[in-house]
Design an enzyme around this catalytic site. Structure first.
Site, mmCIF file in Angstrom:
data_model
loop_
_atom_site.group_PDB
_atom_site.id
_atom_site.type_symbol
_atom_site.label_atom_id
_atom_site.label_comp_id
_atom_site.label_asym_id
_atom_site.label_seq_id
_atom_site.Cartn_x
_atom_site.Cartn_y
_atom_site.Cartn_z
ATOM 1 N N CYS A 1 0.749 -1.148 0.086
ATOM 2 C CA CYS A 1 -0.085 -0.044 -0.017
ATOM 3 C C CYS A 1 0.900 1.482 0.194
ATOM 4 O O CYS A 1 1.546 1.582 0.979
ATOM 5 C CB CYS A 1 -0.864 0.067 1.171
ATOM 6 N N CYS B 1 0.114 3.423 3.087
ATOM 7 C CA CYS B 1 0.860 2.911 4.241
ATOM 8 C C CYS B 1 2.387 3.180 4.540
ATOM 9 O O CYS B 1 2.713 3.390 5.325
ATOM 10 C CB CYS B 1 0.641 1.358 4.382
#
Length: 275
Positions: free
Chosen positions: A52, A55
């Protein structure tokens, strides 16, 4: 001199890299079996995935925030949803990254800015009190979410089995699907038989039920007297009806008895003589 300077520079870089690698992260890594630790104390938990981009951008701020964890008396943790499907299912993670604040069994979803300063203010100023906690029905410790966690773990186990059959054993993909389809049908058949057996034990059919007598229960004194009086009146009515039927039969027998009148036989010869 130039060579010596370069050597010292390389040594400083090597020392800095070693210190950076040797520095232990203050972020705790949680697994499926450690989720009950969230029920005690105060926690800030990040759910992330390695692939991600959002993230990855959050990680430096999260690491800096974790350095303040001891001063703020809060535990800073993270969960890799690709490796811990049970925790992902228990919290119903639908977006990444997702941050939860946990304190003494109450769970609140953090939706503020994602910087170190905002995280520190959220804890120090107790801004989490303005957020409504997750309902107990959908809390991570509820039966519903525990079932969801088990379902997520089962799906991950099936995925690992599929990978093992196709990569290590060499079974084609369609063969792996066929095996799982047969296993699903067999397990459904077994569960259906078990449910039928339990239902028959809990609610047996009528032919297996013992006969029920309406007057088996102990009646109240007033009800018993009333029933006794009704029985006596019914018996008296039956006796009157039987007496009337008996008298009617006797009268009909008398009326139906034939009045026998004997006639003398007539002699035809005597009749001729008289004429």
């Amino acid at each position: 001199m130039a060579a010596a300077g370069r050597l010292w520079a390389l040594l400083w870089l090597a020392a800095g890299a070693t210190a950076a690698l040797g520095k232990r992260s203050s972020v705790k890594v949680l697994s499926d079996g450690m989720w009950r630790e969230l029920l005690q104390g105060e926690w800030m938990v990040e759910f992330y995935a390695p692939w991600c981009p959002a993230c990855q951008n959050l990680q430096p701020e999260w690491e800096k925030f974790a350095e303040w964890g001891e001063d703020l008396e809060v535990n800073i943790a993270k969960v890799d949803v690709t490796e811990q499907p049970g925790l992902s299912g228990r919290f119903i993670i639908t977006a990444l990254p997702t941050i939860y604040h946990c304190k003494d069994g109450e769970f609140r979803r953090y939706q503020g800015a994602r910087t170190k300063t905002d995280f520190i203010n959220f804890i120090s100023d107790q801004e989490w009190k303005s957020i409504e906690p997750v309902s107990s029905w959908f809390g991570p410790s509820s039966f519903l979410m525990s079932s969801m966690s088990a379902l997520f773990q089962l799906s991950m186990w099936i995925r690992h089995c599929h990978g093992y059959l196709t990569e290590n054993v060499g079974i084609p993909v369609w063969g792996s699907y066929a095996i799982f389809a047969l296993a699903t049908l067999f397990s459904g058949l077994v569960l259906g038989l078990i449910m039928v057996f339990l239902a028959d034990c809990v609610c047996p059919s009528k032919r297996h039920r013992p006969p029920q007598y309406p007057y088996s229960r102990k009646l109240a004194p007033e009800s018993a007297q009333l029933l006794k009086k009704l029985d006596e009146e019914q018996e008296a009515d039956e006796e009157d009806i039987s007496d009337d039927e008996t008298e009617g039969k006797e009268g009909s027998n008398r009326n139906s008895s034939p009045s026998t009148v004997r006639q003398r036989p007539v002699n035809p010869a005597a009749t001729t003589d008289k004429s």
